[in-house]
Design an enzyme around this catalytic site. Structure first.
Site, PDB file in Angstrom:
ATOM      1  N   ASP A 113      13.632  -3.166   3.826  1.00 37.06           N
ATOM      2  CA  ASP A 113      14.055  -1.830   3.381  1.00 37.06           C
ATOM      3  C   ASP A 113      13.100  -0.717   3.813  1.00 37.06           C
ATOM      4  O   ASP A 113      13.474   0.444   3.855  1.00 37.06           O
ATOM      5  CB  ASP A 113      14.207  -1.800   1.844  1.00 37.06           C
ATOM      6  CG  ASP A 113      12.955  -2.253   1.112  1.00 37.06           C
ATOM      7  OD1 ASP A 113      11.970  -2.619   1.777  1.00 37.06           O
ATOM      8  OD2 ASP A 113      12.961  -2.247  -0.139  1.00 37.06           O
ATOM      9  N   HIS A 114      11.870  -1.044   4.158  1.00 36.06           N
ATOM     10  CA  HIS A 114      10.887  -0.002   4.473  1.00 36.06           C
ATOM     11  C   HIS A 114      10.851   0.335   5.968  1.00 36.06           C
ATOM     12  O   HIS A 114      10.983   1.484   6.354  1.00 36.06           O
ATOM     13  CB  HIS A 114       9.483  -0.457   4.058  1.00 36.06           C
ATOM     14  CG  HIS A 114       9.188  -0.345   2.601  1.00 36.06           C
ATOM     15  ND1 HIS A 114       9.857  -1.063   1.648  1.00 36.06           N
ATOM     16  CD2 HIS A 114       8.268   0.389   1.922  1.00 36.06           C
ATOM     17  CE1 HIS A 114       9.365  -0.766   0.450  1.00 36.06           C
ATOM     18  NE2 HIS A 114       8.405   0.113   0.590  1.00 36.06           N
TER      19      HIS A 114
ATOM     20  N   ASP B 260       4.941  -4.679  -4.260  1.00 34.44           N
ATOM     21  CA  ASP B 260       5.289  -3.272  -4.174  1.00 34.44           C
ATOM     22  C   ASP B 260       5.054  -2.678  -5.555  1.00 34.44           C
ATOM     23  O   ASP B 260       5.451  -3.274  -6.565  1.00 34.44           O
ATOM     24  CB  ASP B 260       6.758  -3.094  -3.774  1.00 34.44           C
ATOM     25  CG  ASP B 260       7.037  -1.652  -3.417  1.00 34.44           C
ATOM     26  OD1 ASP B 260       7.125  -1.342  -2.216  1.00 34.44           O
ATOM     27  OD2 ASP B 260       7.126  -0.820  -4.345  1.00 34.44           O
TER      28      ASP B 260
ATOM     29  N   ARG C 298       6.842  10.000  -5.430  1.00 31.82           N
ATOM     30  CA  ARG C 298       5.489  10.339  -4.977  1.00 31.82           C
ATOM     31  C   ARG C 298       5.527  11.569  -4.091  1.00 31.82           C
ATOM     32  O   ARG C 298       6.381  11.678  -3.209  1.00 31.82           O
ATOM     33  CB  ARG C 298       4.875   9.182  -4.188  1.00 31.82           C
ATOM     34  CG  ARG C 298       4.578   8.026  -5.094  1.00 31.82           C
ATOM     35  CD  ARG C 298       3.876   6.886  -4.416  1.00 31.82           C
ATOM     36  NE  ARG C 298       3.471   5.961  -5.456  1.00 31.82           N
ATOM     37  CZ  ARG C 298       3.418   4.639  -5.328  1.00 31.82           C
ATOM     38  NH1 ARG C 298       3.714   4.082  -4.169  1.00 31.82           N
ATOM     39  NH2 ARG C 298       3.050   3.890  -6.332  1.00 31.82           N
TER      40      ARG C 298
ATOM     41  N   SER D 134       0.392   3.133  -4.022  1.00 31.12           N
ATOM     42  CA  SER D 134       1.065   1.926  -3.541  1.00 31.12           C
ATOM     43  C   SER D 134       0.208   0.676  -3.664  1.00 31.12           C
ATOM     44  O   SER D 134      -1.006   0.741  -3.820  1.00 31.12           O
ATOM     45  CB  SER D 134       1.466   2.113  -2.082  1.00 31.12           C
ATOM     46  OG  SER D 134       0.434   1.623  -1.247  1.00 31.12           O
TER      47      SER D 134
ATOM     48  N   ARG E 203      -0.172  -1.428  -1.246  1.00 33.41           N
ATOM     49  CA  ARG E 203      -0.451  -1.938   0.110  1.00 33.41           C
ATOM     50  C   ARG E 203      -1.860  -2.497   0.216  1.00 33.41           C
ATOM     51  O   ARG E 203      -2.846  -1.775   0.072  1.00 33.41           O
ATOM     52  CB  ARG E 203      -0.173  -0.857   1.165  1.00 33.41           C
ATOM     53  CG  ARG E 203      -0.994   0.385   1.059  1.00 33.41           C
ATOM     54  CD  ARG E 203      -0.441   1.501   1.944  1.00 33.41           C
ATOM     55  NE  ARG E 203       0.790   2.027   1.380  1.00 33.41           N
ATOM     56  CZ  ARG E 203       1.251   3.248   1.595  1.00 33.41           C
ATOM     57  NH1 ARG E 203       0.608   4.074   2.395  1.00 33.41           N
ATOM     58  NH2 ARG E 203       2.375   3.669   1.036  1.00 33.41           N
TER      59      ARG E 203
END
Ligand code: MIC
Ligand code: SF4
Length: 654
Positions: free
Chosen positions: A62-63, A117, A377, A543, A545
């Protein structure tokens, strides 16, 4: 007991349920998305794991869907094949945003979900304990390891009343953000309860739990009630429903009270989700872009409200408007309800069902142009434009701005355009079609994993040296997000290739002509030095990440010294083998400058011996003491050079 305690108790495998303790919990489901999932799977493989041990694990695409160059598609092919081999369901590109789809098709009340996520918390709207973590922690949970966390403090949020027309669930979470801000909430869970809960549907509850990530809490949760049953029945999953609530005499560590009926439309002004203002007070600011979508606000309800307002009208000539349906289910439903036709007719640009502009994948605004987004965000530059001006808002506020070309309180729509508040009713059945979710192969033997040339190796750190020959490579301020550390936008496609992605660490601070952060760091590393990053309060917001730890690690960073640090980033630093150190006195932060040489003698010995570490600033000829709040086990992992080394050693394949 409150609801959080009940779910934790039912999943407890180690530790004692009292705030401040470390506890281990069993994880029922995991979720990963493509931008974090490739590295998580590479680490899963590197740890020697093969089939997943959870009840259900899902990988989403999806990203990274812009597909400029081969990187994105190579990632998709790797994810699809390794999912099939390891026992993971694979949600194909086009099926929707991980959190929206997981809510629709997999989440269940009372279960536990760990996702790579930060907005995994979305499923809290269903009464599921859903926590966002770094990719390596998801890989471990997929391998059957319990998730170790701080036993949380539970903040009860008692909702009373009902939202007035044009006021939305987004305004509820803005109110929470105004009260709690984005910092200082590490180790807490937000638990919603009270008579106001039943007025909110599951997707509205999920808008609220989604943005708990911005508050910095571990997760947020709602009870599971008749509204939850109605949602699950509409998804054809009523058998997975179970009623859940806190005991009537449940206690909370802190209590907030929100009267839904007293709220008004709010917005988060540039450039932090806690920069809350009333839309009323910001009215009149010129708007050039409106985007509706993201995992926060792209449900069927949200899009139908927007379509209803737009029906028969054209968006303001100065505004470009984009619509991103949260899932293929939502896309099909707005198509059959006629809303898609309305969007097209009113001049909207229809984007695919994905994260899209939320993570800087297209529709970046012009310089200093105001973009109103229903996202979660608005950190500087996240849109892909360095000097962006992003306001976060509800779908109601967003569509009002799209019609007027100015920030507009949606409660004025009746007076401005004669528009009444849309009368939205949830359908009894949703459009269910799981054909884009591919179940795993029965046997791993039949599957060959596809590794394109752009898929790299997970980086492996070296053990912590005895002496840190450090240099401050950068000194940053408060509320530095992982978007500042590791930008997404056009660089997102390098997620599977750490050497390449590392070139873009702290890109937002590379404005001047001098060498970039990456050049400074790698030169110092190649001279045999160790990089140190200095930061302020609430470092590592946003995030999950893990690249915000892995890429600095690759560039030779051995320690980060900051005033305070956010939960997921802290865990990612430990996993990467970087020492997270905390200032004990703000004056020590003030006394450091970029370029200062910092020496730490016997860092391993100091960390093992206690909580504090003495640092010598050789440039300023002064010494100061910092602390680390790590457990013995976390210290061991940092000193070994990260969790991959620790797991490999434990499994005898070092
Ligand atoms: C985000 O919203 O920042 C992301 C992109 O979804 C991240 C994950 C990532 O960086 O891949 C998140 O929220 O964890
Ligand atoms: Fe995707 Fe944005 Fe949600 Fe992150 S916040 S998962 S980028 S839609």
């Amino acid at each position: 007991m409150n609801l959080t305690q009940k779910i934790l108790k039912a999943h407890l495998v180690s530790g004692e349920l009292a705030p401040g303790n470390k506890i281990g919990i069993r994880i029922d489901q995991t979720l990963m998305q493509d931008a974090t999932g490739t590295m998580a799977f590479l680490q899963f493989e590197a740890m020697g794991m093969s089939r997943v041990q959870t009840e259900c694990s899902v990988a989403y695409v999806d990203h990274n869907m812009s597909q400029f160059g081969p990187e994105n598609h190579n990632d998709h092919l790797y994810l699809q094949s390794i999912s099939a081999k390891t026992g993971v369901h694979f949600s194909r590109a086009g099926n929707g945003i991980c959190h929206q789809v997981h809510l629709e098709r997999f989440g269940n009340p009372g279960g536990t979900l760990l996702g790579s996520d930060s907005h995994t918390t979305t499923d809290g709207g269903l009464g599921m304990l859903s926590i966002g973590v770094g990719g390596l922690d998801v890989a471990l949970a997929m391998g059957g390891e319990p998730f170790v966390m701080d036993c949380p403090k539970v903040i009860g949020v008692r909702l009373t009343g009902e939202l007035k027309p044009w006021v939305a669930a987004k305004d509820v979470i803005f109110k929470v953000l105004e009260t709690l801000t984005t910092k200082g909430n590490v180790g807490c869970i937000l638990e919603y309860f009270g008579p106001g809960v039943e007025s909110l549907s599951v997707p509205e509850r999920s808008t609220i739990t989604n943005m708990g990530a911005e508050v910095g809490v571990t997760t947020s949760i709602f009870p599971s009630d008749e509204r939850t049953l109605a949602y699950m029945t509409a998804q054809g999953r009523e058998e997975a429903w179970t009623p859940l609530a806190a005991d009537p005499d449940a206690e909370y560590d802190r209590l907030l009270e929100i009267d839904l009926g007293a709220l008004e439309p709010l917005t988060a002004a540039p450039s932090s989700p806690d920069n809350i203002q009333t839309v009323r007070e910001s009215e009149g600011i010129e708007v050039h872009q409106v985007l509706v979508g993201s995992c926060t606000n792209s449900s069927f309800r949200d899009l139908m409200i927007v379509a209803d307002v737009l029906k028969g009208r054209t968006i303001h000539p100065q505004v470009q408007m984009g619509i991103t349906p949260g899932s293929r289910q939502v896309f099909e439903m707005i198509a059959s309800a006629g809303a898609l036709q309305t969007f097209i007719a009113s001049g909207c640009r229809i984007l695919e069902s994905a994260c899209g502009p939320c993570i800087g994948q297209g529709m970046s605004p012009g310089d200093e142009r105001v973009s109103v987004r229903t996202f979660n965000r608005n950190f500087d530059g996240r849109s892909g434009t360095r000097n962006d001006l992003v306001y976060l808002a509800s779908p109601e506020t967003a569509v009002a701005c799209a019609l007027t070309g100015k920030l507009t309180d949606p409660r004025r729509l009746p007076e401005l355009f004669g528009i009444e508040y849309p009368d939205f009713t949830w359908p009894a059945k949703f459009h269910v079609d799981d054909s884009m979710i591919i179940p795993p192969a029965e046997s791993a033997d039949d599957v060959e994993v596809i590794r394109g040339a752009t898929i790299g190796e997970p980086p492996i750190n070296t053990p912590m040296p005895e002496q840190i020959n450090g240099k401050v490579l950068i000194k940053v301020g408060d509320k530095i997000t992982t978007d500042h550390v590791m930008p997404a936008g056009p660089f997102l496609k390098h997620r599977s290739n750490i050497p390449k992605y590392s070139e873009f660490v702290f890109t937002i601070f590379n404005a001047g002509p001098g060498p970039t952060f990456a050049e400074r760091a790698s030169d110092w590393r190649d001279e045999g030095g160790h990089g140190v990053i200095v930061g302020g309060e609430s470092y590592g917001q946003g995030s999950s990440r893990e690249h915000a730890a892995l890429c600095p690690m690759y560039l030779g960073v051995k320690a980060k010294i900051v005033k305070s640090i956010e939960r997921i980033h802290l865990a990612n630093l430990v996993n990467a083998g970087i020492a997270p150190l905390l200032f004990m006195d703000d004056a020590d932060y003030d006394a450091i400058d970029e370029g200062d040489r910092l020496r730490i003698d016997d860092l391993p010995g100091q960390m093992r011996a206690g909580e504090t570490v003495v640092v010598r600033n050789e440039t300023k000829d002064r010494e100061f003491t910092v602390r680390h709040g790590l457990t013995e086990e976390e210290t061991r992992i940092v000193l070994m050079g990260g969790r991959l080394n620790a797991v490999k050693e434990a499994r005898g394949n070092a």
